[in-house]
Design a protein around this motif. Structure first.
Motif, PDB file in Angstrom:
ATOM      1  N   ASP A  53       0.959  -8.760  -2.863  1.00 52.64           N
ATOM      2  CA  ASP A  53       0.388  -7.900  -4.008  1.00 52.64           C
ATOM      3  C   ASP A  53       1.474  -8.084  -5.125  1.00 52.64           C
ATOM      4  O   ASP A  53       1.427  -7.057  -6.181  1.00 52.64           O
ATOM      5  N   VAL A  54       1.667  -9.254  -5.758  1.00 54.00           N
ATOM      6  CA  VAL A  54       2.519  -9.491  -6.860  1.00 54.00           C
ATOM      7  C   VAL A  54       1.613  -9.324  -8.161  1.00 54.00           C
ATOM      8  O   VAL A  54       0.504  -9.092  -8.107  1.00 54.00           O
ATOM      9  N   GLY A  55       2.359  -8.669  -9.206  1.00 51.80           N
ATOM     10  CA  GLY A  55       2.103  -8.222 -10.482  1.00 51.80           C
ATOM     11  C   GLY A  55       2.220  -9.241 -11.442  1.00 51.80           C
ATOM     12  O   GLY A  55       3.240  -9.621 -11.603  1.00 51.80           O
ATOM     13  N   ILE A  56       1.235  -9.780 -12.063  1.00 52.35           N
ATOM     14  CA  ILE A  56       1.415 -10.720 -13.171  1.00 52.35           C
ATOM     15  C   ILE A  56       0.558 -10.174 -14.308  1.00 52.35           C
ATOM     16  O   ILE A  56      -0.590  -9.715 -14.332  1.00 52.35           O
ATOM     17  N   SER A  57       1.335 -10.430 -15.579  1.00 52.24           N
ATOM     18  CA  SER A  57       0.573 -10.080 -16.598  1.00 52.24           C
ATOM     19  C   SER A  57       0.836 -11.153 -17.829  1.00 52.24           C
ATOM     20  O   SER A  57       1.887 -11.870 -17.667  1.00 52.24           O
ATOM     21  N   GLY A  58       0.487 -11.017 -19.096  1.00 60.98           N
ATOM     22  CA  GLY A  58       0.561 -11.933 -20.028  1.00 60.98           C
ATOM     23  C   GLY A  58       1.613 -11.199 -21.171  1.00 60.98           C
ATOM     24  O   GLY A  58       1.531 -10.119 -21.444  1.00 60.98           O
ATOM     25  N   ALA A  59       2.402 -12.357 -21.855  1.00 58.63           N
ATOM     26  CA  ALA A  59       3.389 -11.785 -22.777  1.00 58.63           C
ATOM     27  C   ALA A  59       3.146 -12.774 -23.940  1.00 58.63           C
ATOM     28  O   ALA A  59       3.092 -14.008 -23.690  1.00 58.63           O
ATOM     29  N   PRO A  60       3.045 -12.347 -25.117  1.00 54.37           N
ATOM     30  CA  PRO A  60       2.877 -13.161 -26.407  1.00 54.37           C
ATOM     31  C   PRO A  60       4.113 -14.205 -26.422  1.00 54.37           C
ATOM     32  O   PRO A  60       5.223 -13.817 -26.192  1.00 54.37           O
ATOM     33  N   ASP A  61       3.876 -15.433 -26.637  1.00 51.57           N
ATOM     34  CA  ASP A  61       4.620 -16.251 -26.673  1.00 51.57           C
ATOM     35  C   ASP A  61       4.357 -17.404 -27.570  1.00 51.57           C
ATOM     36  O   ASP A  61       3.481 -18.340 -27.300  1.00 51.57           O
ATOM     37  N   PRO A  62       4.889 -17.454 -28.999  1.00 53.80           N
ATOM     38  CA  PRO A  62       4.064 -18.300 -29.963  1.00 53.80           C
ATOM     39  C   PRO A  62       4.490 -19.851 -29.440  1.00 53.80           C
ATOM     40  O   PRO A  62       4.008 -20.730 -30.019  1.00 53.80           O
ATOM     41  N   LYS A  63       5.562 -20.190 -28.825  1.00 58.10           N
ATOM     42  CA  LYS A  63       6.202 -21.473 -28.360  1.00 58.10           C
ATOM     43  C   LYS A  63       5.362 -22.109 -27.339  1.00 58.10           C
ATOM     44  O   LYS A  63       5.220 -23.263 -27.158  1.00 58.10           O
ATOM     45  N   SER A  64       4.413 -21.252 -26.981  1.00 59.30           N
ATOM     46  CA  SER A  64       3.623 -21.639 -25.705  1.00 59.30           C
ATOM     47  C   SER A  64       2.109 -22.223 -26.207  1.00 59.30           C
ATOM     48  O   SER A  64       1.643 -21.758 -27.326  1.00 59.30           O
ATOM     49  N   PRO A  65       1.594 -23.165 -25.829  1.00 58.25           N
ATOM     50  CA  PRO A  65       0.291 -23.818 -26.108  1.00 58.25           C
ATOM     51  C   PRO A  65      -0.925 -22.785 -26.078  1.00 58.25           C
ATOM     52  O   PRO A  65      -1.458 -22.881 -27.028  1.00 58.25           O
ATOM     53  N   GLN A  66      -0.780 -21.894 -25.300  1.00 62.21           N
ATOM     54  CA  GLN A  66      -1.729 -20.973 -24.977  1.00 62.21           C
ATOM     55  C   GLN A  66      -1.427 -19.558 -26.019  1.00 62.21           C
ATOM     56  O   GLN A  66      -2.256 -18.914 -26.006  1.00 62.21           O
ATOM     57  N   GLY A  67       0.041 -19.533 -26.381  1.00 58.62           N
ATOM     58  CA  GLY A  67       0.075 -18.452 -27.350  1.00 58.62           C
ATOM     59  C   GLY A  67       0.587 -17.286 -26.405  1.00 58.62           C
ATOM     60  O   GLY A  67       0.927 -16.280 -26.921  1.00 58.62           O
ATOM     61  N   PHE A  68       0.808 -17.493 -25.117  1.00 57.24           N
ATOM     62  CA  PHE A  68       1.448 -16.469 -24.255  1.00 57.24           C
ATOM     63  C   PHE A  68       1.784 -17.194 -22.881  1.00 57.24           C
ATOM     64  O   PHE A  68       1.618 -18.357 -22.653  1.00 57.24           O
ATOM     65  N   ARG A  69       2.812 -16.210 -22.244  1.00 60.09           N
ATOM     66  CA  ARG A  69       3.222 -16.848 -21.230  1.00 60.09           C
ATOM     67  C   ARG A  69       3.030 -15.802 -19.907  1.00 60.09           C
ATOM     68  O   ARG A  69       2.931 -14.483 -20.019  1.00 60.09           O
TER      69      ARG A  69
END
Length: 172
Positions: A53-69
């Motif tokens: 039941d791992v919890g995963i979310s996204g955080a803004p990351d301008p260095k990532s190609p997707q813009g988040f990690r």
């Protein structure tokens, strides 16, 4: 036959009655990365089911190609249940230990396969701990932190980490 699933459900089936369902118990919330991931263990009286039941979310990351990690929720997931093999009732639940202070990108999810020896059930966690639980009470009676540096065979440093997939092998 007893099987726990990513759905968070644990099922007991009678193979002599063409898979008739004997009982079903919810042990986790379930999701594609939740519920029971890699296998449970039994001592003939109880079945021991670890929950991811791992919890995963996204955080803004301008260095990532997707813009988040993707980030792990250090407070979501994990736990170990002992279920009575005859009834499916939960005998005890061991709540997940929180991630250690200062440890980043950590999750308490327990997705690794469970290993049982007489009196102790072992469950590895994404937080880098392998814990031994009392089969009688669910109390943690042994804990090894694997998310640290180790000296390798040739004296070089090696790095441990989270426990996922394979369970522990016990000898002697």
């Amino acid at each position: 036959l007893v099987i726990a699933q990513k759905s968070g459900m644990v099922h007991a089936l009678d193979p002599d009655l063409k898979g008739k369902i004997l009982w079903q118990t919810r042990a986790g919330d379930g999701s594609p990365l939740g519920g029971s991931q890699w296998g449970s263990a039994s001592d003939g009286q109880k079945v021991y089911v670890a929950i991811s039941d791992v919890g995963i979310s996204g955080a803004p990351d301008p260095k990532s190609p997707q813009g988040f990690r993707l980030t792990l929720d250090p407070k979501k997931g994990g736990g170990l249940h002992a279920l009575d093999l005859k009834t499916g009732k939960i005998v005890w639940t061991a709540k997940a230990a929180p991630c250690a202070a200062g440890r980043t990108d950590c999750s308490p999810a327990q997705s690794a396969a469970v290993t049982a020896i007489p009196g102790v059930v072992f469950s590895g966690s994404m937080d880098g701990h392998l814990r031994g639980y009392s089969m009688a009470t669910g109390e943690v009676i042994w804990d090894a932190d694997t998310a640290r540096e180790f000296e390798a065979v040739k004296g070089k440093p090696a790095h441990g980490g989270s426990m996922d997939a394979a369970g522990a092998a016990m000898v002697n």
